[in-house]
Design a protein around this motif. Structure first.
Motif, PDB file in Angstrom:
ATOM      1  N   GLU A  53       0.840  -1.205   0.000  1.00 36.81           N
ATOM      2  CA  GLU A  53       0.000   0.000   0.000  1.00 36.81           C
ATOM      3  C   GLU A  53       0.875   1.257   0.000  1.00 36.81           C
ATOM      4  O   GLU A  53       1.781   1.386   0.802  1.00 36.81           O
ATOM      5  N   GLN A  54       0.570   2.165  -0.949  1.00 38.30           N
ATOM      6  CA  GLN A  54       1.299   3.442  -1.012  1.00 38.30           C
ATOM      7  C   GLN A  54       0.874   4.371   0.123  1.00 38.30           C
ATOM      8  O   GLN A  54       1.652   5.197   0.577  1.00 38.30           O
ATOM      9  N   ASN A  55      -0.393   4.232   0.520  1.00 47.36           N
ATOM     10  CA  ASN A  55      -0.904   5.077   1.593  1.00 47.36           C
ATOM     11  C   ASN A  55      -0.430   4.496   2.933  1.00 47.36           C
ATOM     12  O   ASN A  55      -1.126   3.725   3.594  1.00 47.36           O
ATOM     13  N   LYS A  79      10.114   6.654   7.395  1.00 47.61           N
ATOM     14  CA  LYS A  79       9.032   6.915   6.438  1.00 47.61           C
ATOM     15  C   LYS A  79       9.497   7.910   5.370  1.00 47.61           C
ATOM     16  O   LYS A  79       9.233   7.724   4.191  1.00 47.61           O
ATOM     17  N   GLU A  80      10.199   8.947   5.793  1.00 44.37           N
ATOM     18  CA  GLU A  80      10.661   9.949   4.827  1.00 44.37           C
ATOM     19  C   GLU A  80      11.709   9.375   3.885  1.00 44.37           C
ATOM     20  O   GLU A  80      11.722   9.658   2.698  1.00 44.37           O
ATOM     21  N   ARG A  81      12.589   8.540   4.441  1.00 41.44           N
ATOM     22  CA  ARG A  81      13.684   8.041   3.621  1.00 41.44           C
ATOM     23  C   ARG A  81      13.215   7.008   2.585  1.00 41.44           C
ATOM     24  O   ARG A  81      13.676   6.971   1.467  1.00 41.44           O
ATOM     25  N   TYR A  82      12.283   6.139   3.008  1.00 41.51           N
ATOM     26  CA  TYR A  82      11.966   4.987   2.145  1.00 41.51           C
ATOM     27  C   TYR A  82      10.553   4.976   1.560  1.00 41.51           C
ATOM     28  O   TYR A  82      10.243   4.089   0.768  1.00 41.51           O
ATOM     29  N   CYS A  83       9.689   5.867   2.004  1.00 43.57           N
ATOM     30  CA  CYS A  83       8.315   5.778   1.522  1.00 43.57           C
ATOM     31  C   CYS A  83       7.930   7.074   0.838  1.00 43.57           C
ATOM     32  O   CYS A  83       8.469   8.126   1.118  1.00 43.57           O
ATOM     33  N   SER A  84       6.956   6.947  -0.052  1.00 48.82           N
ATOM     34  CA  SER A  84       6.498   8.141  -0.770  1.00 48.82           C
ATOM     35  C   SER A  84       5.431   8.838   0.048  1.00 48.82           C
ATOM     36  O   SER A  84       4.268   8.830  -0.307  1.00 48.82           O
ATOM     37  N   VAL A  85       5.813   9.340   1.234  1.00 51.69           N
ATOM     38  CA  VAL A  85       4.807  10.052   2.054  1.00 51.69           C
ATOM     39  C   VAL A  85       5.138  11.543   2.117  1.00 51.69           C
ATOM     40  O   VAL A  85       6.252  11.948   1.853  1.00 51.69           O
ATOM     41  N   ASP A 114      -2.018   1.817  10.036  1.00 50.89           N
ATOM     42  CA  ASP A 114      -3.100   1.920  11.008  1.00 50.89           C
ATOM     43  C   ASP A 114      -3.808   0.571  11.220  1.00 50.89           C
ATOM     44  O   ASP A 114      -4.286   0.291  12.311  1.00 50.89           O
ATOM     45  N   ILE A 115      -3.859  -0.254  10.177  1.00 52.15           N
ATOM     46  CA  ILE A 115      -4.532  -1.557  10.362  1.00 52.15           C
ATOM     47  C   ILE A 115      -3.541  -2.712  10.482  1.00 52.15           C
ATOM     48  O   ILE A 115      -3.922  -3.810  10.873  1.00 52.15           O
ATOM     49  N   ALA A 116      -2.270  -2.471  10.139  1.00 53.64           N
ATOM     50  CA  ALA A 116      -1.303  -3.578  10.122  1.00 53.64           C
ATOM     51  C   ALA A 116      -0.771  -3.899  11.516  1.00 53.64           C
ATOM     52  O   ALA A 116      -0.793  -3.059  12.422  1.00 53.64           O
ATOM     53  N   ASP A 117      -0.302  -5.145  11.682  1.00 49.72           N
ATOM     54  CA  ASP A 117       0.407  -5.511  12.908  1.00 49.72           C
ATOM     55  C   ASP A 117       1.886  -5.184  12.753  1.00 49.72           C
ATOM     56  O   ASP A 117       2.500  -4.632  13.650  1.00 49.72           O
ATOM     57  N   ARG A 118       2.441  -5.548  11.596  1.00 52.55           N
ATOM     58  CA  ARG A 118       3.878  -5.342  11.365  1.00 52.55           C
ATOM     59  C   ARG A 118       4.101  -4.898   9.936  1.00 52.55           C
ATOM     60  O   ARG A 118       3.217  -5.065   9.092  1.00 52.55           O
ATOM     61  N   ALA A 119       5.285  -4.376   9.683  1.00 52.86           N
ATOM     62  CA  ALA A 119       5.587  -3.942   8.322  1.00 52.86           C
ATOM     63  C   ALA A 119       7.049  -4.208   7.984  1.00 52.86           C
ATOM     64  O   ALA A 119       7.916  -4.222   8.872  1.00 52.86           O
ATOM     65  N   TYR A 120       7.285  -4.448   6.711  1.00 52.21           N
ATOM     66  CA  TYR A 120       8.637  -4.573   6.162  1.00 52.21           C
ATOM     67  C   TYR A 120       8.838  -3.425   5.183  1.00 52.21           C
ATOM     68  O   TYR A 120       7.950  -3.134   4.379  1.00 52.21           O
ATOM     69  N   VAL A 121      10.000  -2.799   5.267  1.00 49.66           N
ATOM     70  CA  VAL A 121      10.305  -1.710   4.343  1.00 49.66           C
ATOM     71  C   VAL A 121      11.267  -2.245   3.288  1.00 49.66           C
ATOM     72  O   VAL A 121      12.326  -2.791   3.623  1.00 49.66           O
ATOM     73  N   LEU A 122      10.887  -2.115   2.029  1.00 52.17           N
ATOM     74  CA  LEU A 122      11.732  -2.582   0.931  1.00 52.17           C
ATOM     75  C   LEU A 122      12.382  -1.390   0.232  1.00 52.17           C
ATOM     76  O   LEU A 122      11.758  -0.324   0.108  1.00 52.17           O
ATOM     77  N   ASP A 123      13.604  -1.595  -0.208  1.00 50.87           N
ATOM     78  CA  ASP A 123      14.277  -0.582  -1.008  1.00 50.87           C
ATOM     79  C   ASP A 123      15.229  -1.306  -1.947  1.00 50.87           C
ATOM     80  O   ASP A 123      15.994  -2.172  -1.512  1.00 50.87           O
ATOM     81  N   GLN A 124      15.138  -0.981  -3.225  1.00 48.56           N
ATOM     82  CA  GLN A 124      15.999  -1.603  -4.242  1.00 48.56           C
ATOM     83  C   GLN A 124      16.086  -3.122  -4.099  1.00 48.56           C
ATOM     84  O   GLN A 124      17.167  -3.705  -4.158  1.00 48.56           O
TER      85      GLN A 124
END
Ligand code: ATP
Length: 234
Positions: free
Chosen positions: A191-193, A228-234, A199-209
């Motif tokens: 999800e891009q948002n 969030k700023e470094r790796y996500c389009s927020v 808000d609904i997830a239990d855990r998250a993985y951040v992917l880059d390249q």
């Protein structure tokens, strides 16, 4: 429920995923986040068996998936809702839902299953005989999710479900994900948002390249503006 170790994937000569490790326990909502091109969709496709070249290990309910064709992965209880929803033109909502049962051993109870899923998606219940492609984008997305849910998968993978959908329907859809979790379905969400997803997830993985650069509880990540700023389009 799902264990991914050292997953590598290629498009032709291009080595897109490198040594991805992800674990999802039964009943969790896990989110994959990262900028465009980070490898999120490729990860879902690799799990579903839609790529020609993958290496590593993907174990689902104790069974190794890599090397198995996509239809066998579906039969094991995996479902995938791609970003492009693949609603079939010329078919009604009911007929599109029926397609979700084509390869299912539960086909005999078809009418009952369609009524059951429609009751969870009231917007579809009102439109069962409408031609599916005449519905709004958000309603079509609901249909794509309902079609994946009708076979009662153990794990559903959703790629950008909120893409191009008006906010009121997005909220409705995310409430539905909470309800799916409450019923015991495990969810892997791209999800891009990011705020909405965390808000609904239990855990998250951040992917880059093509690699996992960070993993944390959703709560920790929500508070981590640097990541969030470094790796996500927020
Ligand atoms: P997005 O949010 O833009 O969909 P993503 O994180 O899902 O991003 P992927 O679609 O998995 O990213 O893409 C990962 C990398 O693989 C990107 O560099 C992309 O250009 C490349 N890629 C994706 N699909 C193909 C393809 N069919 N052939 C070749 N390269 C591809």
């Amino acid at each position: 429920m799902l264990q991914i170790s050292n997953l590598n994937a290629w498009y032709g000569a291009s080595h897109v995923l490198q040594d991805i490790d992800i674990e999802i326990a039964k009943g969790e909502i896990v989110c994959l986040i990262g900028r465009n091109g980070a490898g999120k969709t490729t990860t879902l496709k690799s799990i579903m068996g839609l790529l020609d070249k993958t290496r590593g290990a993907v174990t689902f309910k104790g069974k190794e998936l890599l090397g198995q064709p996509a239809h066998l992965r579906f039969a094991l209880g995996l479902a995938y809702v791609p970003e492009e929803r693949r609603i079939v033109q010329g078919l009604s909502v009911r007929e599109n839902l029926r397609l979700g049962l084509v390869a299912s051993p539960q086909k005999k109870r078809e009418a009952e299953l369609i009524d059951g899923i429609a009751s969870i998606f009231p917007r579809l219940a009102e439109r069962l005989d409408q031609e599916a492609v005449t519905m709004s984008g958000g309603e079509q997305q609901m249909l794509a999710i309902a079609r994946a849910m009708i076979s009662k998968p153990d794990l559903i993978m959703l790629d950008e479900p909120s893409e191009g959908i008006m906010p009121v329907l997005v909220d409705e859809m995310f409430e539905l994900f909470r309800a799916m979790k409450a019923q015991g379905t495990t969810v892997l969400l791209v999800e891009q948002n990011v705020e909405l997803a965390l808000d609904i997830a239990d855990r998250a993985y951040v992917l880059d390249q093509g690699t996992v650069v960070h993993q944390a509880s959703a709560r920790e990540l929500l508070a981590d503006s640097e990541i969030k700023e470094r790796y996500c389009s927020v």
